[in-house]
Write an enzyme that holds these catalytic residues in place. Structure first.
Site, PDB file in Angstrom:
ATOM      1  N   ASP A 140       0.690  -3.198  12.419  1.00 42.98           N
ATOM      2  CA  ASP A 140       1.180  -3.529  11.080  1.00 42.98           C
ATOM      3  C   ASP A 140       1.598  -4.995  11.047  1.00 42.98           C
ATOM      4  O   ASP A 140       2.608  -5.385  11.635  1.00 42.98           O
ATOM      5  CB  ASP A 140       2.370  -2.626  10.715  1.00 42.98           C
ATOM      6  CG  ASP A 140       2.746  -2.798   9.256  1.00 42.98           C
ATOM      7  OD1 ASP A 140       2.985  -3.963   8.832  1.00 42.98           O
ATOM      8  OD2 ASP A 140       2.786  -1.800   8.521  1.00 42.98           O
ATOM      9  N   THR A 145      -1.323   7.431  -0.406  1.00 41.57           N
ATOM     10  CA  THR A 145      -2.614   7.299  -1.098  1.00 41.57           C
ATOM     11  C   THR A 145      -3.375   6.048  -0.652  1.00 41.57           C
ATOM     12  O   THR A 145      -4.570   5.928  -0.909  1.00 41.57           O
ATOM     13  CB  THR A 145      -2.390   7.196  -2.617  1.00 41.57           C
ATOM     14  OG1 THR A 145      -1.665   5.970  -2.871  1.00 41.57           O
ATOM     15  CG2 THR A 145      -1.600   8.371  -3.155  1.00 41.57           C
ATOM     16  N   ASP A 200       5.150  -5.966   9.542  1.00 40.46           N
ATOM     17  CA  ASP A 200       6.248  -5.595  10.451  1.00 40.46           C
ATOM     18  C   ASP A 200       6.308  -6.524  11.656  1.00 40.46           C
ATOM     19  O   ASP A 200       7.386  -6.905  12.105  1.00 40.46           O
ATOM     20  CB  ASP A 200       6.086  -4.141  10.920  1.00 40.46           C
ATOM     21  CG  ASP A 200       6.490  -3.154   9.832  1.00 40.46           C
ATOM     22  OD1 ASP A 200       7.235  -3.550   8.926  1.00 40.46           O
ATOM     23  OD2 ASP A 200       6.043  -1.994   9.902  1.00 40.46           O
ATOM     24  N   ARG A 216       0.859  -1.191   0.000  1.00 40.28           N
ATOM     25  CA  ARG A 216       0.000   0.000   0.000  1.00 40.28           C
ATOM     26  C   ARG A 216       0.882   1.223   0.000  1.00 40.28           C
ATOM     27  O   ARG A 216       1.744   1.371   0.863  1.00 40.28           O
ATOM     28  CB  ARG A 216      -0.844   0.066   1.282  1.00 40.28           C
ATOM     29  CG  ARG A 216      -1.904  -0.929   1.374  1.00 40.28           C
ATOM     30  CD  ARG A 216      -2.957  -0.534   2.389  1.00 40.28           C
ATOM     31  NE  ARG A 216      -2.461  -0.135   3.706  1.00 40.28           N
ATOM     32  CZ  ARG A 216      -3.236   0.265   4.692  1.00 40.28           C
ATOM     33  NH1 ARG A 216      -4.542   0.365   4.506  1.00 40.28           N
ATOM     34  NH2 ARG A 216      -2.748   0.580   5.865  1.00 40.28           N
TER      35      ARG A 216
END
Ligand code: PRP
Ligand code: URA
Length: 208
Positions: free
Chosen positions: A199, A107, A202, A103
């Protein structure tokens, strides 16, 4: 009618609590993601077709049932990789394809950097895996790519979703069933699921 299934078995909820906990480290996080992926495999494959096959038991010949079609697991890189081993433990004959997407942090639009599938993918049952269904931009794009490769049977499997992502995926791909271990409250302004688990890439790979 669009199929959205929340796989909230108590064992799955127990392990989900572990991966949501910010104090869970990389090793335990990775192991729990894999275990949850194994547990959800029974439900996502419940309707797979079987065909009769003649075999002989030590006692007598019989007609047994075996899977009719090849299963292909397709993780969306990177975080989807964390779900592959758990599913493959249950379906050892499954082949693996890959879709590389990330991603754009500003945006939130998906950027494709890789796609490779096993031969015959078009006639296979494809289990598309990605732990997080946030805006659904990544999942929707990955399904576009699979459909361009003429895949007809696609199942999206994630761990945590949100109403925004489910609505977008239902709209973009009404033919694709959605399986999730949890449906959370909403997306925040940065595009993270709340309460979510942070995340996922991560946390799986220890990159932050
Ligand atoms: C995360 C996650 C999904 C995607 C979901 O990946 O693993 O692929 O975001 O968000 P969306 O529904 O809004 O598209 P990310 O782009 O962070 O890449 P990574 O897996 O390489 O960390
Ligand atoms: N991707 C993640 O890894 N986590 C989120 O909450 C949303 C997208």
């Amino acid at each position: 009618m669009h199929k959205v299934v929340i796989l909230d078995h108590p064992l799955i909820q127990h392990k989900m609590a572990k991966i949501r906990d910010k104090n869970t480290g990389t090793k335990d996080f990775r192991e729990s993601v894999s275990e949850i992926s194994g547990l959800i495999t029974y439900e996502i494959t419940r309707d797979l077709e079987t065909v009769p096959k003649e075999i002989e038991t030590p006692i007598t010949p019989m007609i047994a049932n075996v899977l009719k079609r090849q299963v292909v697991i397709v993780p969306i890189l990177r975080a989807g990789l964390g779900m592959v081993e758990g599913i493959q433990t249950i379906i050892p004959t499954a082949k693996i394809g890959h879709i590389g997407l990330y991603r754009d942090e500003e945006t939130l639009e998906p950027k494709v950097y890789y796609a490779k599938f096993p031969e015959g993918v078009e006639n296979s049952v494809v289990i598309l895996v990605d732990p997080m269904l946030a805006t659904a931009g990544s999942a929707s794009k990955a399904i576009d790519i699979l459909k361009e490769s003429k895949v007809k049977d696609i199942r999206y499997v994630g761990l945590v979703g949100c109403p925004e992502g489910v609505a977008r995926l239902k709209k973009d791909h009404p033919d694709v069933p959605i399986y999730l271990a949890a449906l959370d409250s909403h997306l925040n302004e940065q595009g993270y699921i709340v309460p979510g688990l942070g995340d996922c890439g991560d946390r799986l790979f220890g990159t932050k």
